[in-house]
Design a protein around this motif. Sequence first.
Motif, PDB file in Angstrom:
ATOM      1  N   VAL A   2       0.818  -1.213   0.000  1.00 51.96           N
ATOM      2  CA  VAL A   2       0.000   0.000   0.000  1.00 51.96           C
ATOM      3  C   VAL A   2       0.854   1.267   0.000  1.00 51.96           C
ATOM      4  N   GLN A   3       2.141   1.141  -0.213  1.00 53.00           N
ATOM      5  CA  GLN A   3       3.038   2.294  -0.147  1.00 53.00           C
ATOM      6  C   GLN A   3       2.600   3.405  -1.082  1.00 53.00           C
ATOM      7  N   HIS A   4       2.088   3.037  -2.242  1.00 53.61           N
ATOM      8  CA  HIS A   4       1.702   4.049  -3.233  1.00 53.61           C
ATOM      9  C   HIS A   4       0.474   4.841  -2.790  1.00 53.61           C
ATOM     10  N   LEU A   5      -0.195   4.410  -1.733  1.00 53.76           N
ATOM     11  CA  LEU A   5      -1.391   5.104  -1.254  1.00 53.76           C
ATOM     12  C   LEU A   5      -1.093   6.063  -0.097  1.00 53.76           C
ATOM     13  N   GLY A   7       0.798   8.739   0.267  1.00 51.37           N
ATOM     14  CA  GLY A   7       0.869  10.176   0.022  1.00 51.37           C
ATOM     15  C   GLY A   7      -0.372  10.759  -0.616  1.00 51.37           C
ATOM     16  N   ARG A   8      -1.467  10.034  -0.571  1.00 53.01           N
ATOM     17  CA  ARG A   8      -2.688  10.478  -1.269  1.00 53.01           C
ATOM     18  C   ARG A   8      -3.315  11.690  -0.589  1.00 53.01           C
ATOM     19  N   GLU A  20      -9.865   0.878  -3.637  1.00 53.10           N
ATOM     20  CA  GLU A  20      -8.589   0.354  -3.156  1.00 53.10           C
ATOM     21  C   GLU A  20      -8.203   0.986  -1.822  1.00 53.10           C
ATOM     22  N   VAL A  21      -8.457   2.279  -1.697  1.00 49.72           N
ATOM     23  CA  VAL A  21      -8.137   2.985  -0.454  1.00 49.72           C
ATOM     24  C   VAL A  21      -9.037   2.507   0.673  1.00 49.72           C
ATOM     25  N   PRO A  31      -3.402   4.653   7.476  1.00 46.46           N
ATOM     26  CA  PRO A  31      -4.065   5.667   8.296  1.00 46.46           C
ATOM     27  C   PRO A  31      -5.042   6.477   7.443  1.00 46.46           C
ATOM     28  N   THR A  32      -6.085   6.985   8.054  1.00 48.59           N
ATOM     29  CA  THR A  32      -6.989   7.895   7.361  1.00 48.59           C
ATOM     30  C   THR A  32      -6.274   9.232   7.147  1.00 48.59           C
TER      31      THR A  32
END
Length: 273
Positions: A2-5, A7-8, A20-21, A31-32
Motif C-alpha cells: 500500500v506504499q503508493h497510497l 501520500g494520497r 482500493e483505499v 491511516p486515514t
Amino acid sequence: MVQHLLGRKGAARIALIPAEVLDALNEGLLPTVNLNEFLALDLARLARRVAGQVGLPPDHERLSDTLAMLAAFRPVKRHEHVARAFYDLTQPRADRDAIAHALATHASDVARCWAAQWVMFAPLPLARKLEAVHRFADDPHFGVREVAWMAVRDQVAGEVDAAIGLLEPWVAHPRDNIRRFASELTRPRGVWCAQIDALKREPWRALALLEPLRADPSRYVQNSVANWLNDASKTQPQWVQELCDRWSAQSRTPQTAYIVRRATRSLASLTPP
C-alpha cells in the motif's frame, strides 16, 4: 503493498474514496487522511482485522456484542466502545503489554486511537496517566493527538491544580505537539468534551501553562493558546482583555500579536462600533 497510497490526498466526499483505499483502510493497512475516510470506515470489519493483527480473538463474544450495538451510538462514541472491548479482552492475559504495544504502534491511526483510549479506562493516578498518554500526544496523526487529550480530560477537570503542576514541563518541551497538548487539554470549554468549570470561573489558575506559550513559534500551539483564551473570554472577558493587553506590551512579536488577535475575537464582536 500500500506504499503508493500513503501520500494520497483525501477524497472530498465519501462517495469519491477509491475502492482500493477504502479496502486498505478497513484492513488496517493505512491511516486515514481526512474526516471523510474516518466516517467511511467499516468499523466492525476494521475492529476484527486489528484484533487479529495484535493477537486478540476477532470473533470473541465480548467484541462481537460490542460491534452488534455500534449503530446505537454516535460515530466518535462507537470507537470508545471498541477500545473498551479490546481493553477488557486483554485483562486476563499475560501478554497484555505486548498487545498494548502492538495496538499503540499499529499502521492504522484508528487502532492507535483505541490504544490511547485505554488510558481512559486504566485505574491509574493522573501523573501515571499523563505518562502513558505522552506517546499519543506526539503521534504523527492529528486524530490520535486529539483522542490523547480527550482520554485524560475528565480526570484533569477533577484535579485542575495538580494537572497544571504536572503539565508545566510539557509547555517547555521541544516538540510542538507536546506543548499544544498541555494547552488543548486544559481549555476551559474545549470541543466535544467535558467543560472545566474551575477554569471557566478562574482561568488565571492556568497562567503557569499559558505564559510560556505567549510567543510560541508554532502556529499549531498559537492557535490552541488563542482558543484557550477565547474560551475563557466567555466567562472572564475583563481578565482575558487585561492579559492580552499585558502580553502585547511585554512581547512585541508577530507570534504574540497573532495569539492576541485570535484570543480576543469574541470580545471584539461584543465591542460597540
